[in-house]
Design an enzyme around this catalytic site. Sequence first.
Site, PDB file in Angstrom:
ATOM      1  N   SER A 105      47.587  44.499  32.040  1.00  0.00           N
ATOM      2  CA  SER A 105      46.594  43.930  31.114  1.00  0.00           C
ATOM      3  C   SER A 105      47.271  43.597  29.795  1.00  0.00           C
ATOM      4  O   SER A 105      47.650  44.501  29.049  1.00  0.00           O
ATOM      5  CB  SER A 105      45.469  44.940  30.877  1.00  0.00           C
ATOM      6  N   GLY A 113      29.796  34.207  31.582  1.00  0.00           N
ATOM      7  CA  GLY A 113      31.104  34.697  32.004  1.00  0.00           C
ATOM      8  C   GLY A 113      31.851  35.307  30.828  1.00  0.00           C
ATOM      9  O   GLY A 113      31.626  34.909  29.674  1.00  0.00           O
ATOM     10  N   ASP A 126      37.931  39.973  41.292  1.00  0.00           N
ATOM     11  CA  ASP A 126      38.734  40.910  42.085  1.00  0.00           C
ATOM     12  C   ASP A 126      37.960  41.453  43.292  1.00  0.00           C
ATOM     13  O   ASP A 126      38.537  41.832  44.304  1.00  0.00           O
ATOM     14  CB  ASP A 126      39.183  42.118  41.240  1.00  0.00           C
ATOM     15  N   TRP A 142      43.230  36.349  43.065  1.00  0.00           N
ATOM     16  CA  TRP A 142      42.235  37.091  43.882  1.00  0.00           C
ATOM     17  C   TRP A 142      41.301  36.108  44.565  1.00  0.00           C
ATOM     18  O   TRP A 142      40.830  36.343  45.683  1.00  0.00           O
ATOM     19  CB  TRP A 142      41.432  38.070  43.032  1.00  0.00           C
ATOM     20  N   ASP A 191      36.153  49.436  43.681  1.00  0.00           N
ATOM     21  CA  ASP A 191      37.432  49.143  44.335  1.00  0.00           C
ATOM     22  C   ASP A 191      37.702  49.981  45.579  1.00  0.00           C
ATOM     23  O   ASP A 191      38.859  50.278  45.910  1.00  0.00           O
ATOM     24  CB  ASP A 191      38.572  49.257  43.319  1.00  0.00           C
TER      25      ASP A 191
HETATM   26  N1  GLY Z   1      41.692  44.644  40.066  1.00  0.00           N
HETATM   27  C1  GLY Z   1      42.179  44.894  38.767  1.00  0.00           C
HETATM   28  C2  GLY Z   1      43.331  44.041  38.403  1.00  0.00           C
HETATM   29  O1  GLY Z   1      43.679  43.093  39.094  1.00  0.00           O
HETATM   30  O2  GLY Z   1      43.913  44.341  37.381  1.00  0.00           O
END
Ligand code: GLY
Length: 396
Positions: free
Chosen positions: A363, A232, A174, A250, A113
């Site tokens: 999450s 996947g 992402d 994304w 990232d």
């Molecule tokens: N790039 C990690 C997320 O979107 O949680």
Amino acid sequence: MKNVVLEELKKIDLFKKDPGLTKEQVKAAFKQALNKIDEHLEEFTYKFPGSSSENNVYPSVENNHEWTTGFWTGILWIAYEVTGDEKYREVADIHVKSFEKRIDEKLGLNHHDLGFLYTLSCISAYKITGSEVAKNSAIKAADHLITRYQDKAGIIQAWGDFSDPNQRGRMIIDCNMNLPLLYWASEVTEDPKYKQIAKSHIEQAAKYIVREDASTYHTYYIDTETGEPRFGKTHQGYSDDSCWSRGQAWGIYGFPLSYIYTKDEELLDLTKKVSNYFLNRIPEDNICYWDLIFTDGDEPRDSSAAAIAISGLMELAKWLPKDDEMREIYMNASKYMLKSLIEKYTTKDVPESNGLLLHGVYSKPGNTGVDECNIWGDYYYMESLVRVLKDWELYW
Ligand code: GLY
């Protein structure tokens, strides 16, 4: 490129109409966001807001935290560009030095990232102020990012060590947003290697992460010895075969960003398909649930996915041919979503909050940051507003 379905837009009649979002409304929303930023500027000068809030309040963290500290700096650069107020630039310049230290000492950077972190903190700074420290730090970040490239698989590995069987050869949707750092690095250094890696990765993402129905996997494994596709798997979505809303967002934003640097028209075509899949699964108020498998009911929304999709659709619309009727339709769709965020999702009536957008999800499977502010949601919300307010030059 493989065959991917283009769904017809279910809300096409609605999206043909302008949602009536006025510039005055957007200006007022921006002002209200600035008020929040001002209240917390001092607290977040030498520290940064955490990734997601707790009861709508971000904790403060050091600049070795996750993938997210650059979003606050990006918010400050936008605030500076719109207002010209030096107080935002002063703090953002302090952050640039902090990001220089982060890359020099490799603080919390065992992941891909680098693009999220350095595009919004340092490429932005370089574009706005010409800072050499910012430019060199971003080039160093690009150098670090390409160490994660797996040449036989043709992808940048997202997370962890290359020897870890759970992470080896794993790419994630992402990462589309990390690639502009590499395209930019090739432009400023005149060394094509960064762009070659970015191009290879986006081609693999288009081929394997996007499914034939135009939904996306969150993550996908490629064999790093043979280059063969494996399977996947989700990480933050509802299931391996569902479509995680933020991942789809994304895609909506990330594929056009690669188009800008490659001029590969097929990426725009693909973005239309990914966008229609997303727009066909948003509920009545146009703000998606955290996974697109949910289209009504009480599951949490993810306002951050909506904010990313808004900016992405606005970018897509910019690059479509002038006579493509979808230009206006995507602009209208993005404004319906933005109107909804402004009217129902901000912290304007939550004085204790130090965030900008309510009702994001970090999450759900990890039970982290569920129905909370998240700092990338705040950033993309600001980006969506600035896109309406002025002719804004991308940091990406
Ligand atoms: N790039 C990690 C997320 O979107 O949680």
